[in-house]
Scaffold this active site. Structure first.
Site, PDB file in Angstrom:
ATOM      1  N   GLY A   1      -0.111   5.761   0.159  1.00 33.42           N
ATOM      2  CA  GLY A   1      -0.835   6.884   0.455  1.00 33.42           C
ATOM      3  C   GLY A   1       0.142   8.259   0.260  1.00 33.42           C
ATOM      4  O   GLY A   1       1.202   8.120  -0.002  1.00 33.42           O
ATOM      5  N   GLY A   2      -0.405   9.529   0.542  1.00 32.18           N
ATOM      6  CA  GLY A   2       0.214  10.646   0.606  1.00 32.18           C
ATOM      7  C   GLY A   2       1.372  10.749   1.637  1.00 32.18           C
ATOM      8  O   GLY A   2       2.096  11.658   1.659  1.00 32.18           O
ATOM      9  N   PHE A   3       1.284   9.764   2.548  1.00 32.55           N
ATOM     10  CA  PHE A   3       2.070  10.116   3.834  1.00 32.55           C
ATOM     11  C   PHE A   3       3.204   8.950   4.035  1.00 32.55           C
ATOM     12  O   PHE A   3       3.832   8.941   5.110  1.00 32.55           O
ATOM     13  CB  PHE A   3       1.295  10.474   4.930  1.00 32.55           C
ATOM     14  CG  PHE A   3       0.580  11.810   4.925  1.00 32.55           C
ATOM     15  CD1 PHE A   3       1.119  12.807   4.642  1.00 32.55           C
ATOM     16  CD2 PHE A   3      -0.777  12.032   4.747  1.00 32.55           C
ATOM     17  CE1 PHE A   3       0.385  14.306   4.594  1.00 32.55           C
ATOM     18  CE2 PHE A   3      -1.508  12.937   4.713  1.00 32.55           C
ATOM     19  CZ  PHE A   3      -0.949  14.094   4.526  1.00 32.55           C
ATOM     20  N   GLY A   4       2.899   7.839   3.539  1.00 27.42           N
ATOM     21  CA  GLY A   4       3.590   6.844   3.753  1.00 27.42           C
ATOM     22  C   GLY A   4       3.651   5.673   2.958  1.00 27.42           C
ATOM     23  O   GLY A   4       2.424   5.675   2.324  1.00 27.42           O
TER      24      GLY A   4
ATOM     25  N   LYS B   1       5.074  -0.171   8.563  1.00 32.42           N
ATOM     26  CA  LYS B   1       4.501   1.350   7.931  1.00 32.42           C
ATOM     27  C   LYS B   1       5.794   2.260   7.903  1.00 32.42           C
ATOM     28  O   LYS B   1       6.049   2.343   9.020  1.00 32.42           O
ATOM     29  CB  LYS B   1       3.310   1.778   8.815  1.00 32.42           C
ATOM     30  CG  LYS B   1       2.079   1.066   8.454  1.00 32.42           C
ATOM     31  CD  LYS B   1       0.981   1.782   9.141  1.00 32.42           C
ATOM     32  CE  LYS B   1      -0.624   1.318   8.782  1.00 32.42           C
ATOM     33  NZ  LYS B   1      -1.554   2.138   9.259  1.00 32.42           N
TER      34      LYS B   1
ATOM     35  N   ASP C   1     -12.173   6.972  11.092  1.00 25.68           N
ATOM     36  CA  ASP C   1     -11.817   6.428   9.729  1.00 25.68           C
ATOM     37  C   ASP C   1     -12.501   4.970   9.666  1.00 25.68           C
ATOM     38  O   ASP C   1     -11.891   4.263   8.872  1.00 25.68           O
ATOM     39  CB  ASP C   1     -10.576   6.700   9.286  1.00 25.68           C
ATOM     40  CG  ASP C   1     -10.544   6.297   7.618  1.00 25.68           C
ATOM     41  OD1 ASP C   1     -11.421   6.720   7.196  1.00 25.68           O
ATOM     42  OD2 ASP C   1      -9.228   6.310   7.068  1.00 25.68           O
TER      43      ASP C   1
ATOM     44  N   GLY D   1       0.725  -1.117  -0.069  1.00 23.96           N
ATOM     45  CA  GLY D   1      -0.159  -0.078  -0.044  1.00 23.96           C
ATOM     46  C   GLY D   1       0.816   1.287  -0.057  1.00 23.96           C
ATOM     47  O   GLY D   1       1.839   1.242   0.600  1.00 23.96           O
TER      48      GLY D   1
ATOM     49  N   THR E   1       3.415   0.941   2.888  1.00 24.36           N
ATOM     50  CA  THR E   1       3.175  -0.143   3.842  1.00 24.36           C
ATOM     51  C   THR E   1       3.818  -1.498   3.108  1.00 24.36           C
ATOM     52  O   THR E   1       3.533  -1.698   1.973  1.00 24.36           O
ATOM     53  CB  THR E   1       1.692  -0.334   4.007  1.00 24.36           C
ATOM     54  OG1 THR E   1       1.109   0.875   4.522  1.00 24.36           O
ATOM     55  CG2 THR E   1       1.392  -1.542   5.122  1.00 24.36           C
TER      56      THR E   1
END
Length: 366
Positions: free
Chosen positions: A43-46, A65, A163, A41, A48
């Site tokens: 995303g914008g911040f990291g 992560k 979330d 995975g 996985t």
């Protein structure tokens, strides 16, 4: 295979028998223990990674992560740092629950932050929905009974997840239990935090209106879980199941299989836009969900308004009122002793007959 954690490495794939990346020279083991196998995975911040714990003989799987913000702006990055640190703190405490991944490690390496958590083997509910189609009432009731106690545990620890959505709920393959993951958006509700406006975080389709304004409540998680149920029942985005022109939910129109009135009322109350009209605690939802003694759970019964009154009249009161009506129509006074007399039932007076019919309807004999 070993996967290099350096985000700038041009060829991150390596064999298992090396400790340093053959391309960029980066150390492959995190904390001399956790080895990334492949990315799962981003995303914008990291990012996985699926990983293994080399320190244990069974080499169990785990998840790494990596904090790697790609967003621009000092404030944005700083907020991302706070959220990443916060996730580690939340998992450290909440991971005690068997349906929340446990935190295995939290560290810095090569000037980058990492957290390592338990790997949950199974499909998330989004994947399950794509694979098997819409959920039915039995499945939704099982889901709620499985997840509401987990949310209760979080809320007892003063944590709001913020979330909840199908992608963040995994059905663990080993025991079929549902596990809540991704506490990166979780927020502490201690002290004055509940009354303080914060950042709007979460997936818009599933986020409660007050959370969109940066004021998440415990009831915000209940809203998100209700929206998740709507998605699973209809195979539609919650956005597409809400009539914005009339400010009302219309998800029942898109059901794949019918649901009971009781469950429909429960879900509707979970997704009330106004927090004061919504369930305030998960215990209230569970109580209604498992209420067996009545067709409608007690917290779903709308109380009488201040203008409403319940009047129970006796047979004598009804007869008196009907006689008063006759007096008004005819102008004749009826002696008190004639009230409830046997002569009324045999009277040939048309008015008397109509009054007798009205009396029968009032008393349920007509």
């Amino acid at each position: 295979m070993s996967y290099c954690l350096n985000p700038h490495c041009s060829h991150p794939e390596n064999t298992n028998d090396v400790k340093f990346c053959q391309t960029c020279g980066t150390k492959l083991l995190l904390k001399e223990r956790y080895r990334a196998i492949k990315p799962i995975g981003q995303g914008g911040f990291g990012r996985t990674f699926l990983a293994v714990d080399e320190d244990k003989p069974s080499k169990p799987p785990c998840v790494i992560k990596q904090f790697y913000p790609q967003a621009q702006g000092t404030n944005t990055v700083q907020k991302a740092v706070e959220l990443f640190n916060q996730e580690a703190i939340q998992l450290d405490e909440l991971g005690q629950h068997p349906q929340i991944p446990s935190l295995l490690a939290y560290c810095n390496q090569d000037d980058r932050q990492y957290l390592v958590q338990e790997f949950i083997d199974g499909l998330n509910l989004y994947q399950e929905l794509q694979q098997n189609g819409a959920f039915n009432e039995t499945q939704i009731r099982q889901l709620l009974n499985d997840l509401l106690p987990v949310l209760h545990f979080c809320h007892e620890k003063q944590v709001i997840h913020r979330d909840i959505k199908p992608e963040n709920i995994i059905r663990r393959q080993s025991d079929r239990k549902l596990v809540i993951v991704d506490f990166g958006a979780a927020k502490s509700a201690t002290g004055t935090a509940l009354n303080k406006t914060g950042t709007s975080i979460g997936s818009p389709e599933y986020v409660a209106p007050e959370q969109m304004r940066g004021k998440a409540l415990f009831a915000s998680d209940i809203y998100s879980l209700g929206a998740t149920c709507i998605n699973l029942l209809t195979v539609r985005s919650p956005f597409d199941s809400y009539d914005t022109h009339n400010a009302t939910w219309i998800w029942q129109q898109y059901l794949k299989t019918p649901v009971s009135k009781e469950l429909s009322l429960i879900i509707d109350k979970m997704v009330e836009s106004v927090p004061s009209h919504r369930y305030k605690t998960v215990d209230q939802v569970l109580k209604d969900l498992n209420y067996q003694q009545s067709s409608v759970p007690p917290t779903l019964i709308t109380p009488l308004t201040s203008q409403a009154t319940v009047v129970i009249k006796t047979s004598t009161q009804i007869e008196k009122e009907l006689q008063e009506m006759k007096t008004q129509f005819t102008g004749a006074k009826v002696p008190p002793q004639n009230v409830n007399s046997q002569s009324q039932s045999t009277s040939n007076d048309p008015i008397d007959k109509e009054l007798e019919e009205m009396k029968a309807k009032f008393l349920g004999n007509g």
